[in-house]
Write a protein that holds these residues in place. Structure first.
Motif, mmCIF file in Angstrom:
data_model
loop_
_atom_site.group_PDB
_atom_site.id
_atom_site.type_symbol
_atom_site.label_atom_id
_atom_site.label_comp_id
_atom_site.label_asym_id
_atom_site.label_seq_id
_atom_site.Cartn_x
_atom_site.Cartn_y
_atom_site.Cartn_z
ATOM 1 N N LEU A 1 38.007 50.845 34.058
ATOM 2 C CA LEU A 1 39.082 51.714 33.581
ATOM 3 C C LEU A 1 38.979 52.769 32.842
ATOM 4 O O LEU A 1 39.945 54.050 33.160
ATOM 5 C CB LEU A 1 40.131 50.779 32.948
ATOM 6 N N LYS A 2 37.847 53.303 32.170
ATOM 7 C CA LYS A 2 37.662 54.444 31.660
ATOM 8 C C LYS A 2 36.996 55.370 32.524
ATOM 9 O O LYS A 2 36.940 56.578 32.234
ATOM 10 C CB LYS A 2 36.355 54.087 30.494
ATOM 11 N N GLY A 3 36.508 54.957 33.742
ATOM 12 C CA GLY A 3 35.879 55.857 34.764
ATOM 13 C C GLY A 3 36.963 56.190 35.710
ATOM 14 O O GLY A 3 38.249 55.975 35.592
ATOM 15 N N SER A 4 36.623 56.494 36.929
ATOM 16 C CA SER A 4 37.485 56.880 38.166
ATOM 17 C C SER A 4 36.986 56.160 39.322
ATOM 18 O O SER A 4 37.378 56.835 40.354
ATOM 19 C CB SER A 4 37.764 58.460 38.162
ATOM 20 N N ASN A 5 36.167 55.289 39.227
ATOM 21 C CA ASN A 5 35.597 54.610 40.478
ATOM 22 C C ASN A 5 36.710 53.623 41.098
ATOM 23 O O ASN A 5 36.632 52.501 40.573
ATOM 24 C CB ASN A 5 34.213 54.048 40.240
ATOM 25 N N ARG A 6 37.472 54.108 41.936
ATOM 26 C CA ARG A 6 38.622 53.388 42.282
ATOM 27 C C ARG A 6 38.220 52.040 42.804
ATOM 28 O O ARG A 6 38.619 50.656 42.559
ATOM 29 C CB ARG A 6 39.458 54.019 43.440
ATOM 30 N N GLU A 7 37.252 51.900 43.751
ATOM 31 C CA GLU A 7 36.800 50.664 44.509
ATOM 32 C C GLU A 7 36.017 49.642 43.480
ATOM 33 O O GLU A 7 36.339 48.598 43.502
ATOM 34 C CB GLU A 7 35.562 50.994 45.509
ATOM 35 N N ALA A 8 35.230 50.406 42.447
ATOM 36 C CA ALA A 8 34.828 49.152 41.292
ATOM 37 C C ALA A 8 35.862 48.895 40.518
ATOM 38 O O ALA A 8 35.976 47.620 40.154
ATOM 39 C CB ALA A 8 33.936 50.071 40.551
ATOM 40 N N THR A 9 36.890 49.574 40.386
ATOM 41 C CA THR A 9 38.158 49.139 39.328
ATOM 42 C C THR A 9 38.860 48.000 40.250
ATOM 43 O O THR A 9 39.222 46.969 39.594
ATOM 44 C CB THR A 9 38.960 50.247 39.033
ATOM 45 N N GLU A 10 38.945 48.228 41.481
ATOM 46 C CA GLU A 10 39.599 47.119 42.284
ATOM 47 C C GLU A 10 38.898 45.885 42.427
ATOM 48 O O GLU A 10 39.543 44.943 42.165
ATOM 49 C CB GLU A 10 39.749 47.596 44.025
ATOM 50 N N LYS A 11 37.504 46.060 42.365
ATOM 51 C CA LYS A 11 36.712 44.735 42.110
ATOM 52 C C LYS A 11 36.929 43.928 41.018
ATOM 53 O O LYS A 11 36.804 42.772 40.838
ATOM 54 C CB LYS A 11 35.334 45.077 42.635
ATOM 55 N N GLU A 12 36.825 44.922 39.669
ATOM 56 C CA GLU A 12 37.092 44.285 38.344
ATOM 57 C C GLU A 12 38.516 43.455 38.425
ATOM 58 O O GLU A 12 38.519 42.445 37.791
ATOM 59 C CB GLU A 12 36.840 45.257 37.371
ATOM 60 N N PHE A 13 39.605 44.102 38.943
ATOM 61 C CA PHE A 13 40.851 43.455 38.895
ATOM 62 C C PHE A 13 40.679 42.156 39.680
ATOM 63 O O PHE A 13 41.221 41.163 39.210
ATOM 64 C CB PHE A 13 41.950 44.386 39.629
ATOM 65 N N ALA A 14 40.092 42.259 40.833
ATOM 66 C CA ALA A 14 39.763 40.885 41.596
ATOM 67 C C ALA A 14 39.268 39.846 40.799
ATOM 68 O O ALA A 14 39.365 38.650 40.815
ATOM 69 C CB ALA A 14 39.126 41.204 43.010
ATOM 70 N N ASP A 15 37.904 40.072 40.102
ATOM 71 C CA ASP A 15 37.301 39.299 39.500
ATOM 72 C C ASP A 15 38.189 38.584 38.144
ATOM 73 O O ASP A 15 38.244 37.349 37.780
ATOM 74 C CB ASP A 15 36.203 40.060 38.809
ATOM 75 N N VAL A 16 38.924 39.402 37.511
ATOM 76 C CA VAL A 16 40.009 39.025 36.531
ATOM 77 C C VAL A 16 40.982 37.969 37.106
ATOM 78 O O VAL A 16 40.959 36.783 36.503
ATOM 79 C CB VAL A 16 40.735 40.254 35.711
ATOM 80 N N ILE A 17 41.358 38.072 38.271
ATOM 81 C CA ILE A 17 42.515 37.336 38.872
ATOM 82 C C ILE A 17 41.892 36.031 39.251
ATOM 83 O O ILE A 17 42.447 34.813 39.025
ATOM 84 C CB ILE A 17 43.157 38.009 40.144
ATOM 85 N N ALA A 18 40.635 36.230 39.892
ATOM 86 C CA ALA A 18 39.737 35.106 40.108
ATOM 87 C C ALA A 18 39.497 34.012 39.041
ATOM 88 O O ALA A 18 39.674 33.034 39.207
ATOM 89 C CB ALA A 18 38.546 35.436 40.934
ATOM 90 N N TRP A 19 39.234 34.655 37.966
ATOM 91 C CA TRP A 19 38.831 33.866 36.826
ATOM 92 C C TRP A 19 39.945 33.133 36.258
ATOM 93 O O TRP A 19 40.073 32.134 35.684
ATOM 94 C CB TRP A 19 37.896 34.408 36.024
#
Lengths: 93, 93
Positions: free
Chosen positions: A39-57
């Motif tokens: 979230l400190k950066g601006s890579n939208r696709e990478a940010t979406e993947k991290e959101f997905a991982d948090v929801i998954a866990w």
């Protein structure tokens, strides 16, 4: 949300149960930290993947405890703020 | 998940945008810690509420960034494990 939780059960429940609550919670914390970094950066696709991982866990953790996330979420946040009972929220804090 | 995210927008988006990514992320971290504490006990109702709070703050964070959580989750976990491409997951680790 319920459909995603069912899918996660099919994919990972056996593994999640073997790992247990404590180990799975540690993964959740690690994924939240990764999301924070992204979230400190601006890579939208990478940010979406991290959101997905948090929801998954988070979903894996709920599956271990047999908790229905959709029901839990709607029981607390059901079209009004649980604190001020308004929509939109009108809390003064 | 999309419906819940829309509801959260209606309830909290203005407030979430004012608080911003960093402040909202800090709330998420605090709620994850509370969930961790609750998971050590056996109070099911309290645990469900903590799960709800984590989802709510994660959704607020996604709303600030304009990220569709359902799309993000299904893009990565779409009925097969993103690592081994199997269902159920057959990763060996």
């Amino acid at each position: 949300m319920r459909e995603f939780q069912e899918m996660m059960k099919n994919l990972y429940l056996k593994r999640d149960l073997e790992r247990g609550v404590s180990g799975t919670f540690n993964w959740l914390v690690a994924e939240v930290a990764e999301l924070g970094e992204e979230l400190k950066g601006s890579n939208r696709e990478a940010t979406e993947k991290e959101f997905a991982d948090v929801i998954a866990w988070l979903t894996s953790l709920a599956n271990i405890r047999g908790i229905d996330l959709e029901k839990a979420a709607l029981n607390k946040y059901n079209y009004k703020c649980p604190k001020c009972q308004s929509s939109p929220c009108a809390c003064t804090f």
